[in-house]
Motif scaffolding. Structure first.
Motif, PDB file in Angstrom:
ATOM      1  N   GLU A  14      37.927  -1.987  50.886  1.00  0.00           N
ATOM      2  CA  GLU A  14      36.844  -2.440  50.021  1.00  0.00           C
ATOM      3  C   GLU A  14      37.264  -2.223  48.574  1.00  0.00           C
ATOM      4  OE1 GLU A  14      33.115  -0.543  50.922  1.00  0.00           O
ATOM      5  OE2 GLU A  14      33.501  -0.620  53.074  1.00  0.00           O
ATOM      6  N   GLY A  15      36.905  -3.147  47.727  1.00  0.00           N
ATOM      7  CA  GLY A  15      37.167  -2.986  46.299  1.00  0.00           C
ATOM      8  C   GLY A  15      38.553  -3.408  45.873  1.00  0.00           C
TER       9      GLY A  15
ATOM     10  N   ARG B 237      32.970 -15.919  41.021  1.00  0.00           N
ATOM     11  CA  ARG B 237      33.178 -15.235  39.742  1.00  0.00           C
ATOM     12  C   ARG B 237      33.307 -13.721  39.892  1.00  0.00           C
ATOM     13  NH1 ARG B 237      29.627 -18.935  39.675  1.00  0.00           N
ATOM     14  NH2 ARG B 237      27.839 -17.532  39.638  1.00  0.00           N
ATOM     15  N   CYS B 238      33.962 -13.300  40.963  1.00  0.00           N
ATOM     16  CA  CYS B 238      34.196 -11.877  41.216  1.00  0.00           C
ATOM     17  C   CYS B 238      35.672 -11.600  40.968  1.00  0.00           C
ATOM     18  CB  CYS B 238      33.793 -11.534  42.651  1.00  0.00           C
ATOM     19  SG  CYS B 238      34.289  -9.869  43.169  1.00  0.00           S
ATOM     20  N   GLY B 239      35.964 -10.981  39.837  1.00  0.00           N
ATOM     21  CA  GLY B 239      37.351 -10.702  39.473  1.00  0.00           C
ATOM     22  C   GLY B 239      38.062  -9.809  40.478  1.00  0.00           C
TER      23      GLY B 239
ATOM     24  N   PRO C  14      34.808  -6.739  46.903  1.00  0.00           N
ATOM     25  CA  PRO C  14      35.303  -7.453  48.062  1.00  0.00           C
ATOM     26  C   PRO C  14      35.516  -6.518  49.258  1.00  0.00           C
ATOM     27  CG  PRO C  14      37.100  -7.062  46.541  1.00  0.00           C
ATOM     28  CD  PRO C  14      35.840  -6.564  45.870  1.00  0.00           C
ATOM     29  N   VAL C  15      35.298  -7.067  50.440  1.00  0.00           N
ATOM     30  CA  VAL C  15      35.520  -6.329  51.685  1.00  0.00           C
ATOM     31  C   VAL C  15      36.451  -7.169  52.544  1.00  0.00           C
ATOM     32  CG1 VAL C  15      34.470  -5.347  53.758  1.00  0.00           C
ATOM     33  CG2 VAL C  15      33.245  -5.241  51.583  1.00  0.00           C
ATOM     34  N   LEU C  16      37.563  -6.558  52.958  1.00  0.00           N
ATOM     35  CA  LEU C  16      38.544  -7.241  53.794  1.00  0.00           C
ATOM     36  C   LEU C  16      38.409  -6.729  55.220  1.00  0.00           C
ATOM     37  CD1 LEU C  16      40.976  -9.198  53.956  1.00  0.00           C
ATOM     38  CD2 LEU C  16      42.437  -7.180  53.604  1.00  0.00           C
ATOM     39  N   VAL C  17      38.243  -7.681  56.147  1.00  0.00           N
ATOM     40  CA  VAL C  17      38.051  -7.354  57.558  1.00  0.00           C
ATOM     41  C   VAL C  17      39.133  -8.046  58.376  1.00  0.00           C
ATOM     42  CG1 VAL C  17      36.477  -7.609  59.521  1.00  0.00           C
ATOM     43  CG2 VAL C  17      35.574  -7.073  57.245  1.00  0.00           C
TER      44      VAL C  17
END
Length: 87
Positions: A65-66, A12-14, A54-57
């Motif tokens: 991030e974000g 539930r993280c838009g 959110p964090v993309l790695v």
């Protein structure tokens, strides 16, 4: 061989959903996998990423991030394609 991203997220993280959708759109036609990791399922990950998601790695390197940083993702893809020959 596919390139792999890890997206640290939670239910539930838009912003997480938006970053994921934007990433998939940007990578359309490329050989990539996106591993979604729920930070709430691991206390260490929650402590590390909980307020930053959110964090993309990509390959252990935080790319954004974000919100999606399209330039960072493009640079990562270009670098990995050059190094591995993956399309």
């Amino acid at each position: 061989m596919k390139l792999q991203f890890t997206l640290y997220t939670r239910p539930r993280c838009g912003l997480c959903d938006l970053l994921h959708e934007d990433l998939l759109a940007q990578c359309r036609g490329s050989a990539v996998d996106v591993l979604l990791v729920d930070v709430d399922g691991d206390p260490d990950l929650k402590a590390l990423y909980g307020t930053r998601i959110p964090v993309l790695v990509g390959e252990g390197v935080v790319l954004c991030e974000g919100r999606l940083d399209a330039d960072a993702v493009r640079a990562f893809l270009d670098q990995r394609r050059a190094a591995t020959g993956v399309a």
